[in-house]
Motif scaffolding. Structure first.
Motif: not given
Lengths: 327, 327
Positions: A109-126
């Motif tokens: 809502a703040k950024l007005d962009k499609p946004t996805i949440l991910q676990n930080d360790a998973n994100a680092a692996a990705f």
């Protein structure tokens, strides 16, 4: 178009930590165009915190030289516990008071962009899979060695998120079921209780108390005995420090073998502060794995250090946005 | 159309074992329409063996009452080692001499149907996921307790096959890194070395030799001391047998927790001969898991026995054919 001219589409990655928020814009190839860091101010609560996330994102876009409307989507990496499908933080121990927080939708809502949440360790692996040491692979396991042992798993090009957003919590696999060391989580025998930087320092104190062996570690004041200090003493030839580092490499190999016999990935990566220990440490891990893993798997699976360092989180979060909303 | 009238499309599943080949036709819902078993005659070599696979398939179609051209595709489950993407057996220890065998394409040529090869333990897991105790889930781990500990993993509706077709070899995760028991594979501390039926019998012999406790197990001739006999003695109240079964449930729980902290599945299943041990054994496993797993994961993950018994392999193989070639 020059090789260094930014190529659309562009994704904004934000990596939320207990102390700092890192953020950067990443182009479609995985190359980061900016990298900023601001304080989380987690103790001021989630309202300030979410505004800080948005601010970090805006600063990253500014620094990249792009315009706001050139950003296609946003990825947010955060410590858990969380419910990924609902984009919620549940009860994150590193963000006290940020409970039951619909962080994804608040940020969107703040950024007005499609946004996805991910676990930080998973994100680092990705991140490593998309643009780091795991590029050109389809599957990897990343262990991040710091205060704890973080882990993220990519299998067949997808993150193993798990039913309760608890996939890839492999700091907490049981490697020693009888008389196992106590883990920070309260349970026993976990990989993290043996192989984190914290565990290394604890084992150093124990060994110094048990043994009368001469060691340069004895000259270091107790509160300054860090994993880095142990590693430097090992490099300088200190026997006790060397033993501690070799044992750590063995524990990590045990964890890696269990993951190799479970996921059978293309590559196993080690990241985080402890990889400052350098090539001897990595080579020790490799040799232990070689002795313990199935020959076919040991032969075919690469064992390497991660490449993206502290940027892996936001790069991977941007990669998750790309995977969810891109093309 | 009545509820019991077979519904197309139909898939043929074939489960290749060292001793027997099981086969059946399965309809689109996962319901098996036939089930046949013939001898593998593995020692007569792969030419006879592949003909036997085809014969088992033909018999299964015959028994189902369907016509051959009603079969859409064929799934073959086989013990490894294998290369799934190439449809090859490499050096399967249970099928001596069947080395470097393009078994998928040989069978496809004989049956003139699209054919897929899958690891037998993975196929069994897929069977439970599709039509057994894991139906209506998206992820599961199946441990099959027999001579060894087989394992298959479904994550996000897909089998974890792994880079070297070694995914889900979780009989060989390390649960005890210090002074671990020797596994049949030659390595130490593996789950299988503690929790297989073979390991249970071995531990029984050790305990009988070590201890002077009275036990009905002492009256059983050494060569008749099976996992089933131990289980029956436990049911009849024998203290030593009970201890052995409780320890086994603990080892399995340790393995399950490691998998739950790695995959975070909807459900963990136990199958194979040892589930004859019944509800006390399952309840013991559950209680150990409850104590060791992350509360969120422990609370949300079901722990159950598998449902398909010896048919899981061919049903799952048929399911793999459906996933690969259906609709």
């Amino acid at each position: 178009m020059s090789a260094f001219e930014p190529r659309p589409p562009f994704y904004l990655g934000i990596d939320l930590g207990g102390t700092n928020i890192k953020s950067g814009v990443v182009e479609d190839s995985g190359r980061p165009l900016s990298s900023v860091s601001i304080e989380t101010q987690a103790d001021l609560g989630p309202v300030v915190g979410v505004e800080n996330l948005a601010e970090a994102g805006r600063l990253a876009v500014q620094q990249s030289g792009l315009k706001w409307d050139q950003i296609a989507a946003v990825g947010l990496g955060s410590p858990g516990t969380m419910d990924l499908s609902r984009g919620m933080l549940l009860e994150p121990p590193n963000l006290p008071g940020w409970n039951q927080l619909p962080i994804r939708d608040l940020l969107a809502a703040k950024l007005d962009k499609p946004t996805i949440l991910q676990n930080d360790a998973n994100a680092a692996a990705f991140g490593e899979y998309w643009a780091g040491a795991g590029r050109n692979t389809r599957s990897l396991v990343l262990f991040t060695l710091g205060t704890g042992v973080g882990c993220g798993i990519i299998s067949d090009e997808r993150i193993i998120e798990g039913r309760h957003s608890h996939g890839g919590e492999c700091g907490h696999i049981i490697i020693q079921m009888e008389n196992g060391r106590r883990c920070a989580c309260g349970a026993y025998g976990h990989l993290e209780a043996y192989a984190s930087a914290t565990a290394l320092v604890k084992r150093a104190h124990e060994l110094l108390a048990e043994q009368s062996t001469r060691s340069s570690l004895r000259e270091i004041p107790a509160e300054e005995l860090t994993s880095r200090a142990i590693n430097e003493a090992a490099d300088a030839g200190d026997g006790l420090a060397r033993r501690l580092m070799r044992e750590t490499s063995y524990y990590l190999a045990v964890g890696a073998v269990t993951l190799m016999h479970t996921i059978d990935p293309d590559i196993v990566l080690f990241g985080g502060g402890m990889i400052a220990a350098g090539s001897t440490f990595l080579e020790d891990i490799r040799q232990h794995i070689q002795k313990m893993a199935f020959p076919t798997v040991a032969k075919g699976c690469k064992i390497e250090y991660a490449e993206l360092g502290g940027d892996a989180g936001f790069i991977g979060a941007a990669g998750c946005a790309r995977a969810a909303f891109g093309r």
